[in-house]
Design a protein around this motif. Structure first.
Motif, PDB file in Angstrom:
ATOM      1  N   MET A   1       0.814  -1.201   0.000  1.00 63.94           N
ATOM      2  CA  MET A   1       0.000   0.000   0.000  1.00 63.94           C
ATOM      3  C   MET A   1       0.855   1.262   0.000  1.00 63.94           C
ATOM      4  O   MET A   1       0.341   2.343  -0.273  1.00 63.94           O
ATOM      5  N   ARG A   2       2.139   1.165   0.286  1.00 64.90           N
ATOM      6  CA  ARG A   2       2.990   2.352   0.319  1.00 64.90           C
ATOM      7  C   ARG A   2       3.163   2.982  -1.054  1.00 64.90           C
ATOM      8  O   ARG A   2       3.538   4.142  -1.156  1.00 64.90           O
ATOM      9  N   ARG A   3       2.887   2.225  -2.111  1.00 69.02           N
ATOM     10  CA  ARG A   3       3.023   2.780  -3.462  1.00 69.02           C
ATOM     11  C   ARG A   3       1.901   3.750  -3.786  1.00 69.02           C
ATOM     12  O   ARG A   3       1.992   4.499  -4.752  1.00 69.02           O
ATOM     13  N   PHE A   4       0.857   3.761  -3.006  1.00 64.25           N
ATOM     14  CA  PHE A   4      -0.319   4.556  -3.325  1.00 64.25           C
ATOM     15  C   PHE A   4      -0.588   5.564  -2.220  1.00 64.25           C
ATOM     16  O   PHE A   4      -0.269   5.339  -1.052  1.00 64.25           O
ATOM     17  N   SER A   5      -1.176   6.666  -2.616  1.00 67.38           N
ATOM     18  CA  SER A   5      -1.586   7.675  -1.650  1.00 67.38           C
ATOM     19  C   SER A   5      -2.700   7.128  -0.784  1.00 67.38           C
ATOM     20  O   SER A   5      -3.555   6.356  -1.244  1.00 67.38           O
ATOM     21  N   ILE A   6      -2.711   7.543   0.468  1.00 70.74           N
ATOM     22  CA  ILE A   6      -3.746   7.056   1.388  1.00 70.74           C
ATOM     23  C   ILE A   6      -5.138   7.499   0.936  1.00 70.74           C
ATOM     24  O   ILE A   6      -6.150   6.872   1.280  1.00 70.74           O
TER      25      ILE A   6
ATOM     26  N   ALA B   1      -2.891  -5.529  -6.319  1.00 65.00           N
ATOM     27  CA  ALA B   1      -2.223  -6.459  -7.221  1.00 65.00           C
ATOM     28  C   ALA B   1      -0.865  -5.908  -7.648  1.00 65.00           C
ATOM     29  O   ALA B   1      -0.589  -4.712  -7.528  1.00 65.00           O
ATOM     30  N   LYS B   2      -0.016  -6.791  -8.153  1.00 66.95           N
ATOM     31  CA  LYS B   2       1.324  -6.370  -8.560  1.00 66.95           C
ATOM     32  C   LYS B   2       1.284  -5.383  -9.721  1.00 66.95           C
ATOM     33  O   LYS B   2       2.162  -4.534  -9.844  1.00 66.95           O
ATOM     34  N   ASN B   3       0.298  -5.513 -10.590  1.00 66.55           N
ATOM     35  CA  ASN B   3       0.205  -4.628 -11.744  1.00 66.55           C
ATOM     36  C   ASN B   3      -0.734  -3.459 -11.498  1.00 66.55           C
ATOM     37  O   ASN B   3      -1.187  -2.815 -12.441  1.00 66.55           O
ATOM     38  N   ALA B   4      -1.044  -3.171 -10.223  1.00 68.42           N
ATOM     39  CA  ALA B   4      -1.979  -2.082  -9.934  1.00 68.42           C
ATOM     40  C   ALA B   4      -1.419  -0.744 -10.384  1.00 68.42           C
ATOM     41  O   ALA B   4      -2.131   0.093 -10.936  1.00 68.42           O
TER      42      ALA B   4
END
Length: 265
Positions: free
Chosen positions: A1-6, A224-227
């Motif tokens: 989840m760190r790859r995405f903004s909260i 997912a990995k490709n999100a």
């Protein structure tokens, strides 16, 4: 989840972070203190952590079934009534279990069945609040399915959440029934439920159930990995339905509204 903004996290994903942290404490990492400290504090702490996690899980169910129908979830109108309702269950569970543990530590011959009558008001309020919680949860579930069962993505979220919840509740009821039998109606049922296990089977079955439930939800709600790659296709109308959030699919996004307004001008 760190790859995405909260801000891009769904309601369930935000709750998962919180629940997984509490799960660590629910598994009682302070248990070795019972061998190092001659005090009732470790046992009372364990009871408080158990009650805190279980009541947070109850709050999670209310929030999911109510929040899945709303975009705006302000603290006072949305969370505060639910927190107050669940807080009553937490307070009464902690008080009854802590009193029992403390008294039994000071007096090994202590029997709460004798003194439990002084907590009659506590127990009555606990059962009343429990019934109110069940009725409120059923109301939210019925409304959620009635309004969203035919909408894309929402029906899948509802069915998955409900299926897992029913599995946990059903197995918990079976375990509790086998554990207490007719003793469920006894006056010391609440503190006994919060602080005692008769054997390792009861202990492992309930803890395994809760841990498996959280691990399953964490796996399903993890991206997912490709999100991150899929997000590149957001401007493509062919892929926009896949990458839009549930709120954008049903209600439309602000960006699309502003773009249409500028074209009309």
């Amino acid at each position: 989840m760190r790859r995405f903004s909260i801000l891009d996290w769904s309601l369930e994903q935000r709750w998962m972070i919180f629940l997984l942290i509490l799960l660590v404490f629910y598994n009682d990492p302070f248990y070795p203190l019972t061998f190092l400290i001659n005090s009732s504090f470790p046992s009372i702490l364990d009871g408080v952590l158990q009650a805190t996690f279980l009541c947070t899980l109850l709050l999670f169910w209310l929030s999911v079934y109510h929040g899945i129908r709303q975009n705006v979830r302000r603290f006072v109108p949305f969370y505060l009534p639910k927190i107050i309702l669940v807080s009553f269950l937490w307070i009464f569970s902690v008080v009854l279990s802590s009193v029992r543990i403390g008294q039994e530590f000071r007096d090994p011959m202590y029997n709460m069945t004798i003194d439990v009558r002084q907590f009659t008001t506590f127990r009555i309020i606990f059962y009343v609040v429990g019934i109110l919680y069940i009725l409120y949860l059923l109301f939210l579930i019925i409304r959620a399915f009635g309004e969203l069962r035919n909408m894309p993505y929402f029906d899948i979220r509802l069915k998955f959440t409900t299926l897992l919840m029913l599995c946990v509740v059903s197995i918990s009821i079976v375990i509790t029934t086998l554990r207490f039998g007719s003793g469920i109606i006894e006056e010391n049922f609440v503190p006994e439920l919060a602080s005692r296990y008769k054997n390792s089977v009861e202990f492992l079955s309930f803890y395994s159930l809760i841990n498996l439930y959280l691990y399953t939800m964490a796996y399903v709600y993890s991206p997912a990995k490709n999100a991150a790659v899929d997000s590149l296709f957001r401007d493509n109308p062919t892929f926009s339905m896949i990458n839009d959030s549930d709120e954008d699919v049903v209600y439309g996004s602000d960006h699309e509204v502003s773009r249409l307004t500028s074209i009309d001008r």
